[in-house]
Scaffold this motif. Structure first.
Motif, PDB file in Angstrom:
ATOM      1  N   MET B   1      17.262  56.134  52.536  1.00 33.03           N
ATOM      2  CA  MET B   1      16.572  54.777  53.390  1.00 33.03           C
ATOM      3  C   MET B   1      15.789  55.609  54.678  1.00 33.03           C
ATOM      4  SD  MET B   1      18.231  51.188  53.988  1.00 33.03           S
ATOM      5  CE  MET B   1      19.015  51.421  52.229  1.00 33.03           C
ATOM      6  N   GLN B   2      14.616  55.059  55.014  1.00 33.71           N
ATOM      7  CA  GLN B   2      13.987  55.416  56.101  1.00 33.71           C
ATOM      8  C   GLN B   2      14.437  55.314  57.409  1.00 33.71           C
ATOM      9  OE1 GLN B   2      10.406  53.162  55.045  1.00 33.71           O
ATOM     10  NE2 GLN B   2      10.011  53.278  57.206  1.00 33.71           N
ATOM     11  N   ASP B   3      14.242  56.014  58.136  1.00 36.10           N
ATOM     12  CA  ASP B   3      14.726  55.815  59.683  1.00 36.10           C
ATOM     13  C   ASP B   3      14.069  54.750  60.301  1.00 36.10           C
ATOM     14  OD1 ASP B   3      17.070  57.307  60.223  1.00 36.10           O
ATOM     15  OD2 ASP B   3      16.105  58.707  61.568  1.00 36.10           O
ATOM     16  N   ILE B   4      14.495  53.874  61.170  1.00 34.73           N
ATOM     17  CA  ILE B   4      13.765  52.855  61.905  1.00 34.73           C
ATOM     18  C   ILE B   4      13.964  53.179  63.247  1.00 34.73           C
ATOM     19  CG2 ILE B   4      13.620  51.032  60.007  1.00 34.73           C
ATOM     20  CD1 ILE B   4      16.235  50.080  61.516  1.00 34.73           C
ATOM     21  N   ASN B   5      12.987  52.729  64.111  1.00 31.00           N
ATOM     22  CA  ASN B   5      13.187  53.087  65.534  1.00 31.00           C
ATOM     23  C   ASN B   5      14.090  51.953  66.309  1.00 31.00           C
ATOM     24  OD1 ASN B   5      12.724  54.204  67.923  1.00 31.00           O
ATOM     25  ND2 ASN B   5      10.656  53.272  68.325  1.00 31.00           N
ATOM     26  N   ILE B   6      15.377  52.411  66.327  1.00 29.59           N
ATOM     27  CA  ILE B   6      16.292  51.677  67.187  1.00 29.59           C
ATOM     28  C   ILE B   6      16.591  51.972  68.761  1.00 29.59           C
ATOM     29  CG2 ILE B   6      18.735  50.787  67.123  1.00 29.59           C
ATOM     30  CD1 ILE B   6      18.441  50.447  64.165  1.00 29.59           C
ATOM     31  N   GLN B   7      16.648  51.233  69.484  1.00 27.13           N
ATOM     32  CA  GLN B   7      16.923  51.595  70.841  1.00 27.13           C
ATOM     33  C   GLN B   7      18.544  51.050  71.391  1.00 27.13           C
ATOM     34  OE1 GLN B   7      13.930  50.081  73.235  1.00 27.13           O
ATOM     35  NE2 GLN B   7      13.544  52.238  74.065  1.00 27.13           N
ATOM     36  N   PHE B   8      19.135  51.929  72.045  1.00 32.39           N
ATOM     37  CA  PHE B   8      20.501  51.440  72.215  1.00 32.39           C
ATOM     38  C   PHE B   8      20.595  51.220  73.770  1.00 32.39           C
ATOM     39  CE2 PHE B   8      21.092  53.535  68.258  1.00 32.39           C
ATOM     40  CZ  PHE B   8      22.180  52.953  67.753  1.00 32.39           C
ATOM     41  N   LYS B   9      21.666  50.170  74.159  1.00 26.92           N
ATOM     42  CA  LYS B   9      21.528  49.810  75.690  1.00 26.92           C
ATOM     43  C   LYS B   9      23.042  49.431  75.928  1.00 26.92           C
ATOM     44  CE  LYS B   9      18.225  47.110  78.216  1.00 26.92           C
ATOM     45  NZ  LYS B   9      17.242  46.124  77.934  1.00 26.92           N
ATOM     46  N   ILE B  10      23.388  49.845  77.111  1.00 28.38           N
ATOM     47  CA  ILE B  10      24.911  49.572  77.437  1.00 28.38           C
ATOM     48  C   ILE B  10      24.763  48.117  78.552  1.00 28.38           C
ATOM     49  CG2 ILE B  10      26.707  50.124  78.881  1.00 28.38           C
ATOM     50  CD1 ILE B  10      25.864  53.072  77.981  1.00 28.38           C
ATOM     51  N   ILE B  11      25.548  47.086  78.354  1.00 27.14           N
ATOM     52  CA  ILE B  11      25.195  46.033  78.872  1.00 27.14           C
ATOM     53  C   ILE B  11      26.484  45.497  79.631  1.00 27.14           C
ATOM     54  CG2 ILE B  11      24.699  43.500  79.053  1.00 27.14           C
ATOM     55  CD1 ILE B  11      22.450  44.937  78.071  1.00 27.14           C
ATOM     56  N   SER B  12      26.637  45.546  80.706  1.00 30.60           N
ATOM     57  CA  SER B  12      28.214  45.157  81.491  1.00 30.60           C
ATOM     58  C   SER B  12      28.161  43.427  80.911  1.00 30.60           C
ATOM     59  CB  SER B  12      27.996  45.473  82.804  1.00 30.60           C
ATOM     60  OG  SER B  12      28.853  44.292  83.622  1.00 30.60           O
ATOM     61  N   ILE B  13      29.517  43.244  80.873  1.00 26.66           N
ATOM     62  CA  ILE B  13      29.771  41.734  80.528  1.00 26.66           C
ATOM     63  C   ILE B  13      29.134  40.957  81.941  1.00 26.66           C
ATOM     64  CG2 ILE B  13      32.023  41.634  81.530  1.00 26.66           C
ATOM     65  CD1 ILE B  13      31.367  40.470  78.424  1.00 26.66           C
ATOM     66  N   ASN B  14      29.081  41.228  83.108  1.00 25.73           N
ATOM     67  CA  ASN B  14      28.463  40.529  84.128  1.00 25.73           C
ATOM     68  C   ASN B  14      26.970  40.108  83.768  1.00 25.73           C
ATOM     69  OD1 ASN B  14      30.994  40.603  85.100  1.00 25.73           O
ATOM     70  ND2 ASN B  14      30.456  42.743  86.081  1.00 25.73           N
ATOM     71  N   ASN B  15      26.218  41.155  83.330  1.00 32.22           N
ATOM     72  CA  ASN B  15      24.880  40.953  83.028  1.00 32.22           C
ATOM     73  C   ASN B  15      24.562  40.511  81.770  1.00 32.22           C
ATOM     74  OD1 ASN B  15      24.603  41.941  85.681  1.00 32.22           O
ATOM     75  ND2 ASN B  15      24.613  43.790  84.833  1.00 32.22           N
ATOM     76  N   ILE B  16      25.504  39.859  80.908  1.00 30.40           N
ATOM     77  CA  ILE B  16      25.277  39.699  79.299  1.00 30.40           C
ATOM     78  C   ILE B  16      24.502  38.493  79.113  1.00 30.40           C
ATOM     79  CG2 ILE B  16      27.336  38.559  78.831  1.00 30.40           C
ATOM     80  CD1 ILE B  16      27.793  40.728  76.523  1.00 30.40           C
ATOM     81  N   SER B  17      24.296  37.571  80.040  1.00 31.37           N
ATOM     82  CA  SER B  17      23.835  36.109  79.743  1.00 31.37           C
ATOM     83  C   SER B  17      22.457  35.952  79.116  1.00 31.37           C
ATOM     84  CB  SER B  17      23.798  35.423  81.331  1.00 31.37           C
ATOM     85  OG  SER B  17      22.906  36.224  81.977  1.00 31.37           O
ATOM     86  N   ARG B  18      21.752  37.335  79.150  1.00 31.78           N
ATOM     87  CA  ARG B  18      20.443  37.491  78.403  1.00 31.78           C
ATOM     88  C   ARG B  18      20.754  37.604  76.941  1.00 31.78           C
ATOM     89  NH1 ARG B  18      16.226  41.989  79.540  1.00 31.78           N
ATOM     90  NH2 ARG B  18      15.357  41.932  77.609  1.00 31.78           N
ATOM     91  N   TYR B  19      21.653  38.309  76.612  1.00 30.08           N
ATOM     92  CA  TYR B  19      21.920  38.526  75.226  1.00 30.08           C
ATOM     93  C   TYR B  19      23.257  37.778  74.562  1.00 30.08           C
ATOM     94  CZ  TYR B  19      19.013  42.393  76.318  1.00 30.08           C
ATOM     95  OH  TYR B  19      17.854  43.389  76.872  1.00 30.08           O
TER      96      TYR B  19
END
Lengths: 96, 343
Positions: B1-19
């Motif tokens: 399966m071909q690679d897709i461009n995925i970005q990883f991000k660390i989110i602290s539980i305090n700033n999670i509201s957006r996600y």
């Protein structure tokens, strides 16, 4: 030389390997590989040689291999070991 | 399966509201709930959408989910790799992971090894092939004793006359008693204090060996409640994991054949725990390891009041020190008057 702290090198991608090193009494090497049946002994040999070149006498070395070639194995093992020892002790001349 | 461009991000539980809404819907697609104890989430973003997530709570990885449309791209492996690296940066080297029985294989590919399998429910894994083995051989080399050995596991928050009575009674009955003090630092009294108070309180009993609980004596606080939507089931599986770790590994290492508990007729939680003990420790069907006998010792009472650590904490809060005095041994009392404003 002894492994004095935990360190990690490599990835779990195909054709790579993840090497974890931990402090331990004596040298202990544990290998898991996708190609264990065919190349397990050879991988073990490369890991042992790399560690011997670096004069590592004590440490727990855990290898999760995803079908890496010899020089990849060597580089990842070296990297994990170097991350686990103090920089003054790095035997630069042995890293070839 | 071909690679897709995925970005990883660390989110602290305090700033999670957006996600948060995206994470919650991702988890629900995988049949999971958001765990309250998670400190940080690692999220995988593709085309501005969260396609996978994994949470980390101290040294436990939980809430790992990949969107159904994005399965088969090896995202789990990359995600777990990212989490492992992050944990190492935070000096968490010994990691645990809870997953379902069906997903066990995926995580084995990420360098996790199964510890406990609660049939049809979940698997507890750790990131080393020798973790529990090394702990068990450490235990048997240093603490395995000839003759009959028994165990008590307690929190001792703080050490009371009730605990003392239980230990003293059991110590009379057996050759060796292994006493495990849970190391869960979310209790009112710190682990060090609890351990010291137990040690001081039973210093004269020389067939009791005190062990500080560790990663393999799982406390409630670290258990993944997010897994199961039914509260009753959560309790059962929580207890099963804990008890099976004890039966399959620790008991064997120390030759423990009996486990003692104090009865607590008033508390439904402890009552349920004692019932679970009978199932997971004594029944032949529950495990391939030898069964462990469970012995219940009645609690003692002072002035018709059953002694319990929670009662002591309650009285301390209300400043009723004369009543506390009756429930704790001298060693605990001298600690309490030093550290609590008791009149």
């Amino acid at each position: 030389m002894k492994i004095e702290r935990n360190a990690l090198a490599g990835t779990l991608e195909s054709s790579d390997l993840l090497v974890k090193v931990e402090p331990n009494e004596g040298l202990e090497i544990l290998i898991t590989s996708d190609v264990m049946k065919q190349f397990g002994r050879h991988i073990h040999k490369v890991v042992v040689e790399t560690l011997n070149d670096l004069d590592i006498t004590d440490g727990l070395i855990i290898v999760e291999d995803k079908g890496a070639l010899d020089y990849v194995i060597k580089a990842r093992v070296q990297c994990a070991v170097l991350r686990s020892i103090r920089s003054a002790e790095i035997p630069l001349e042995k890293l070839i | 399966m071909q690679d897709i461009n995925i970005q990883f991000k660390i989110i602290s539980i305090n700033n999670i509201s957006r996600y948060i809404s995206e994470i919650e819907s991702l988890l629900s697609l995988a049949g999971l709930l958001l765990d309250k104890n998670i400190e940080n989430f690692i999220i995988a973003i593709f085309d501005k959408k969260v396609v996978a997530c994994g949470g980390i709570d101290c040294h436990i990885i939980k809430c790992v989910a990949v969107h159904p449309h994005f399965r088969g791209y090896n995202i789990t492996v990359k995600l777990v790799e990212y989490i492992i690296n992050y944990a190492y940066e935070k000096k968490q080297f010994h990691l645990f992971l809870y997953t379902t029985v069906e997903n066990e294989k995926i995580f084995q590919k990420c360098g996790f090894y199964p510890l406990i399998n609660v049939p049809n429910t979940l698997v507890l894994m750790e990131n080393t092939p020798v973790g529990i083995k090394k702990y068990c051989s450490y235990l048997s080399q240093n603490y395995k004793k000839p003759g009959n050995s028994a165990a008590i596991v307690m929190n001792a928050n703080p050490f009371t006359l009730g605990h003392y009575h239980l230990i003293e009674q059991v110590a009379k009955d057996v050759d060796w008693l292994h006493l495990f003090v849970l190391s869960e630092d979310c209790s009112v009294f710190s682990t060090k204090t609890r351990y010291e108070l137990v040690r001081a309180g039973i210093a004269h009993l020389n067939n009791v060996i005190i062990h500080l609980g560790n990663d393999y004596l799982i406390s409630r606080a670290t258990f993944p409640a997010y897994f199961l939507k039914n509260n009753k089931l959560i309790d059962q599986v929580c207890m099963a994991t804990d008890l099976l770790l004890f039966r399959n590994y620790i008991a064997g290492a120390l030759n423990i054949t009996r486990r003692y508990v104090g009865s607590e007729p008033a508390c439904p939680v402890t009552c349920a725990y004692n019932e679970a003990m009978k199932k997971w420790l004594t029944e032949y069907d529950s495990s391939q390891s030898l069964p462990i006998e469970v012995v219940e010792i009645p609690r003692i009472a002072v002035d018709d009041q059953i002694i319990s650590a929670s009662k002591v904490r309650e009285l301390l809060l209300q400043n009723r020190s004369d009543e506390v005095r009756k429930l704790v041994p001298d060693s605990t009392w001298s600690y309490l008057i030093k550290h609590y404003p008791i009149k």
